[in-house]
Design a protein around this motif. Sequence first.
Motif, PDB file in Angstrom:
ATOM      1  N   GLY A 140     -52.261   0.495  27.999  1.00  0.00           N
ATOM      2  CA  GLY A 140     -52.194   1.787  27.343  1.00  0.00           C
ATOM      3  C   GLY A 140     -50.972   2.610  27.673  1.00  0.00           C
ATOM      4  O   GLY A 140     -50.830   3.731  27.179  1.00  0.00           O
ATOM      5  N   LEU A 141     -50.077   2.081  28.501  1.00  0.00           N
ATOM      6  CA  LEU A 141     -48.865   2.829  28.833  1.00  0.00           C
ATOM      7  C   LEU A 141     -47.905   2.896  27.647  1.00  0.00           C
ATOM      8  O   LEU A 141     -47.097   3.823  27.544  1.00  0.00           O
ATOM      9  CB  LEU A 141     -48.144   2.177  30.025  1.00  0.00           C
ATOM     10  CG  LEU A 141     -48.802   2.333  31.392  1.00  0.00           C
ATOM     11  CD1 LEU A 141     -48.009   1.549  32.437  1.00  0.00           C
ATOM     12  CD2 LEU A 141     -48.888   3.798  31.798  1.00  0.00           C
ATOM     13  N   LEU A 570     -60.058   1.351  41.301  1.00  0.00           N
ATOM     14  CA  LEU A 570     -58.666   1.705  41.022  1.00  0.00           C
ATOM     15  C   LEU A 570     -58.518   3.094  40.432  1.00  0.00           C
ATOM     16  O   LEU A 570     -57.421   3.676  40.490  1.00  0.00           O
ATOM     17  CB  LEU A 570     -58.047   0.683  40.062  1.00  0.00           C
ATOM     18  CG  LEU A 570     -57.896  -0.752  40.573  1.00  0.00           C
ATOM     19  CD1 LEU A 570     -57.502  -1.668  39.429  1.00  0.00           C
ATOM     20  CD2 LEU A 570     -56.863  -0.811  41.690  1.00  0.00           C
ATOM     21  N   ILE A 571     -59.591   3.634  39.848  1.00  0.00           N
ATOM     22  CA  ILE A 571     -59.460   4.906  39.127  1.00  0.00           C
ATOM     23  C   ILE A 571     -60.423   5.971  39.639  1.00  0.00           C
ATOM     24  O   ILE A 571     -60.722   6.929  38.931  1.00  0.00           O
ATOM     25  CB  ILE A 571     -59.648   4.694  37.612  1.00  0.00           C
ATOM     26  CG1 ILE A 571     -60.963   3.978  37.309  1.00  0.00           C
ATOM     27  CG2 ILE A 571     -58.460   3.928  37.031  1.00  0.00           C
ATOM     28  CD1 ILE A 571     -61.287   3.902  35.817  1.00  0.00           C
ATOM     29  N   GLY A 583     -46.533   8.302  45.656  1.00  0.00           N
ATOM     30  CA  GLY A 583     -45.570   7.908  44.634  1.00  0.00           C
ATOM     31  C   GLY A 583     -45.617   6.451  44.226  1.00  0.00           C
ATOM     32  O   GLY A 583     -44.602   5.891  43.812  1.00  0.00           O
ATOM     33  N   VAL A 584     -46.795   5.830  44.318  1.00  0.00           N
ATOM     34  CA  VAL A 584     -46.914   4.404  43.987  1.00  0.00           C
ATOM     35  C   VAL A 584     -47.284   4.223  42.517  1.00  0.00           C
ATOM     36  O   VAL A 584     -46.667   3.434  41.799  1.00  0.00           O
ATOM     37  CB  VAL A 584     -47.949   3.721  44.903  1.00  0.00           C
ATOM     38  CG1 VAL A 584     -48.136   2.260  44.512  1.00  0.00           C
ATOM     39  CG2 VAL A 584     -47.516   3.838  46.359  1.00  0.00           C
ATOM     40  N   PHE A 585     -48.299   4.936  42.063  1.00  0.00           N
ATOM     41  CA  PHE A 585     -48.697   4.949  40.653  1.00  0.00           C
ATOM     42  C   PHE A 585     -48.951   6.386  40.231  1.00  0.00           C
ATOM     43  O   PHE A 585     -49.530   7.165  41.006  1.00  0.00           O
ATOM     44  CB  PHE A 585     -50.013   4.173  40.421  1.00  0.00           C
ATOM     45  CG  PHE A 585     -49.958   2.705  40.701  1.00  0.00           C
ATOM     46  CD1 PHE A 585     -48.988   1.895  40.129  1.00  0.00           C
ATOM     47  CD2 PHE A 585     -50.909   2.109  41.518  1.00  0.00           C
ATOM     48  CE1 PHE A 585     -48.954   0.531  40.387  1.00  0.00           C
ATOM     49  CE2 PHE A 585     -50.897   0.748  41.774  1.00  0.00           C
ATOM     50  CZ  PHE A 585     -49.909  -0.042  41.207  1.00  0.00           C
ATOM     51  N   ASN A 586     -48.559   6.733  39.015  1.00  0.00           N
ATOM     52  CA  ASN A 586     -49.093   7.973  38.464  1.00  0.00           C
ATOM     53  C   ASN A 586     -50.459   7.656  37.861  1.00  0.00           C
ATOM     54  O   ASN A 586     -50.890   6.495  37.850  1.00  0.00           O
ATOM     55  CB  ASN A 586     -48.135   8.602  37.451  1.00  0.00           C
ATOM     56  CG  ASN A 586     -47.868   7.705  36.242  1.00  0.00           C
ATOM     57  OD1 ASN A 586     -48.731   6.926  35.823  1.00  0.00           O
ATOM     58  ND2 ASN A 586     -46.669   7.812  35.678  1.00  0.00           N
ATOM     59  N   HIS A 591     -54.543   3.816  35.722  1.00  0.00           N
ATOM     60  CA  HIS A 591     -55.495   3.465  34.663  1.00  0.00           C
ATOM     61  C   HIS A 591     -55.066   2.193  33.946  1.00  0.00           C
ATOM     62  O   HIS A 591     -55.917   1.400  33.514  1.00  0.00           O
ATOM     63  CB  HIS A 591     -55.628   4.627  33.673  1.00  0.00           C
ATOM     64  CG  HIS A 591     -56.674   5.627  34.069  1.00  0.00           C
ATOM     65  ND1 HIS A 591     -57.998   5.497  33.728  1.00  0.00           N
ATOM     66  CD2 HIS A 591     -56.577   6.763  34.804  1.00  0.00           C
ATOM     67  CE1 HIS A 591     -58.689   6.515  34.223  1.00  0.00           C
ATOM     68  NE2 HIS A 591     -57.850   7.300  34.883  1.00  0.00           N
ATOM     69  N   SER A 592     -53.754   1.988  33.808  1.00  0.00           N
ATOM     70  CA  SER A 592     -53.286   0.778  33.122  1.00  0.00           C
ATOM     71  C   SER A 592     -53.713  -0.464  33.887  1.00  0.00           C
ATOM     72  O   SER A 592     -54.095  -1.475  33.280  1.00  0.00           O
ATOM     73  CB  SER A 592     -51.765   0.808  32.965  1.00  0.00           C
ATOM     74  OG  SER A 592     -51.090   0.538  34.180  1.00  0.00           O
ATOM     75  N   ARG A 593     -53.668  -0.408  35.222  1.00  0.00           N
ATOM     76  CA  ARG A 593     -54.079  -1.566  36.027  1.00  0.00           C
ATOM     77  C   ARG A 593     -55.571  -1.835  35.852  1.00  0.00           C
ATOM     78  O   ARG A 593     -56.009  -2.992  35.798  1.00  0.00           O
ATOM     79  CB  ARG A 593     -53.765  -1.335  37.507  1.00  0.00           C
ATOM     80  CG  ARG A 593     -52.382  -1.792  37.953  1.00  0.00           C
ATOM     81  CD  ARG A 593     -51.259  -1.083  37.278  1.00  0.00           C
ATOM     82  NE  ARG A 593     -49.938  -1.613  37.662  1.00  0.00           N
ATOM     83  CZ  ARG A 593     -48.807  -1.216  37.121  1.00  0.00           C
ATOM     84  NH1 ARG A 593     -48.800  -0.294  36.172  1.00  0.00           N
ATOM     85  NH2 ARG A 593     -47.654  -1.733  37.513  1.00  0.00           N
ATOM     86  N   PHE A 594     -56.341  -0.768  35.750  1.00  0.00           N
ATOM     87  CA  PHE A 594     -57.777  -0.924  35.511  1.00  0.00           C
ATOM     88  C   PHE A 594     -58.026  -1.553  34.139  1.00  0.00           C
ATOM     89  O   PHE A 594     -58.810  -2.503  34.011  1.00  0.00           O
ATOM     90  CB  PHE A 594     -58.459   0.439  35.608  1.00  0.00           C
ATOM     91  CG  PHE A 594     -59.859   0.466  35.055  1.00  0.00           C
ATOM     92  CD1 PHE A 594     -60.909  -0.099  35.760  1.00  0.00           C
ATOM     93  CD2 PHE A 594     -60.119   1.055  33.822  1.00  0.00           C
ATOM     94  CE1 PHE A 594     -62.204  -0.080  35.243  1.00  0.00           C
ATOM     95  CE2 PHE A 594     -61.400   1.081  33.296  1.00  0.00           C
ATOM     96  CZ  PHE A 594     -62.448   0.513  34.011  1.00  0.00           C
TER      97      PHE A 594
END
Length: 725
Positions: A140-141, A570-571, A583-586, A591-594
């Motif tokens: 979804g990014l 993850l979320i 500063g690893v994921f916004n 959410h994209s990883r999930f």
Amino acid sequence: MTANPVRLQAIAAVEAHVPPPISFDPGEEPGEIFGSNVFSLTVMQKRLPKTVYKSVVQTIEKSAPLDPDVADAVASAMKDWALEKGATHYAHVFYPLTGLTAEKHDSFLDPVGDGTAFASFSGKTLVQGEPDASSFPNGGLRNTFEARGYTGWDVMSPAYVLENPNGNTLCIPTIFISMTGEALDHKTPVLRSQQAMSVHAKRVLELFGHTDPDNVVAYCGPEQEYFLIDSHFFLSRPDLLNAGRTLFGAKPPKGQEFDDHYFGAIPARVLGFMMDTERELFKLGIPAKTRHNEVAPGQFEIAPMFERANEASDHQQLLMTTFKAVAKKHGMECLFHEKPFDGVNGSGKHVNFSLGNSELGSLLVPGDNPHDNAQFLVFCAAVVRAVHKYGGLLRASVASASNDHRLGANEAPPAIISIFLGDQLADVFDQIAKGGATHSKEKGTLMIGVDTLPNLTKDPGDRNRTSPFAFTGNRFEFRAPGSNQTVAGPMVMINTIMAEALDYCATALETAVADGTDFNEAVQTLLAEIVANHGAVIFNGNGYSDEWPIEAEQRGLKNLRTTVDALPELITPGAIELFSTYGVFNEGEAHSRFEIGCEQYILAVAVEANLTLEIGTTTVLPAALRYQTELALNVKALADAGLTPDKTALETVSTLVASLTSGLTALKGAIAHEHPEDPLETAAYFRDSVLPAMAEVRAAADELEGLVADDLWPLPTYQEMLYIL
């Protein structure tokens, strides 16, 4: 032998296998070829101007920002070196969220107006590329029509020339990001998380009197388990070909119960493959160290030495690619699936983790007297806090449909994330909880009882192979990652949760010292507080016991049995805050990883379900029906002759054929059933409905395999695939 003709043909082809010509000079020194295809610091020192070389070293060794002015000089030297190595093309190699490696090849040659061409490679081309990003998973990014993506040179992971009989290519490890700067890959988060961890590790080191310490990096030494089977068997199994694991297959009369394969003599054909792969790995600068037979028949392991996490991750991907290619050269297929064969050992990729720098070495070395090594104890306590507080994220980092078949079985740790410290460290932390550590259990001596043998030193604590996160003397071993997974995912989580834990420790100590507390007293207070609040994660017992899940629940430890259970970790609000703070994921990247995790799970199970339906319908069922017909004709012939036939075999086979038929019908219905729109609900449906339907089909088919006449059974059996090599 009365086996099916197709299987007999495959067996005959295996027996007739001719090894490939030796690809190396037996007198060749391994040290001479190590790194020969790598644009290493040694190569750069010889080819770059001194000022340019020093600038690159500052970036690699000290994590200094890359000076853009040096890029042209590096690119020119890299191009000349690659051309001398026979390279005709260059490629930015990146690691999209498929978990595989991606690359786009461009020629060095540019046309000139006079009809000739010249080789060019600029600094701008080295630093940045632009592959199409539209068809990679992004969770979804990005919209499908938004195609622009960028690759960026990771100077800390060296470029290399990849040899191929059809031409050599200069490969440049890169990050892969979207036009908005969001990570579309595995490498970018590794670099971000390592940087975050280093910031807070240095704060702790400064409190212990280290002035301006070098950047701290995570080190990773992944062990790689794998299976080898002959290509003729592999190509005769549509399930292995398409899903990487057998969806049918009865257990062989002999499995791994004798433990005779483990560390046994390596078969000659396999040893030839190993020597060939190691030579290729050496040329690419991959420090392969250990090789041996693993527990299951047909299973083996390779273990490289420790490297920086981002380089180790790149090398792991390259190792897997190399293994696949060399196996084919030797007429075999290398299987990295976590559970390619039911009923025998599965394959993992144990991630050995440490942190340190070139100045201080590893920060997880306890020394002879751990109770006096306050600096080590703080870093070790940080690991305890991190794993206890964020065990769910560690579990999510190894979640996949394939790894679900392995975790919790007797060849892998349970899905409950706990820490094993060993007798010595557990005793030290127990003393800390009671007011202060005053002694450490000493190493002992093993008395062998043979005069000609020297006495051996005995470590103060044993190892625990059932623990998912175990201290092994100078590092922690995360045993849950699966053999088919990139180590980048686990390393991102380890770095990130360590950043938070070290931040917590540094802040607590800085605050205490600023308030006038003696530093040693502040350390003791911090350690005692961490043991009190997070000691529940320390477990030195048997993780396979029936009692452990009950005890773990009482301790408040999560038991995330499946990928569907783990991915929501993850979320959670806590995870989103953690990733954002360091500063690893916004939030969108998390959410994209999930989303991708859910999608990959659904796709993997869907492919397996369709394969089960196809093979069951077109291969297994026809073989069973033919045998059923033979039995029925035999019964009729005996009855016509006036004899009383024994109908037991016919009745048994008929019952199983009916079970197989109804199972296939149920599976077809489960596949066709309308799925929920929510990705997690869909994944749960596949776990709870589709996988059980597949299991019902397999149960009937595997039982039939043990009954159907051997000349009618079309699929290569476990006995053949695992033992004929």
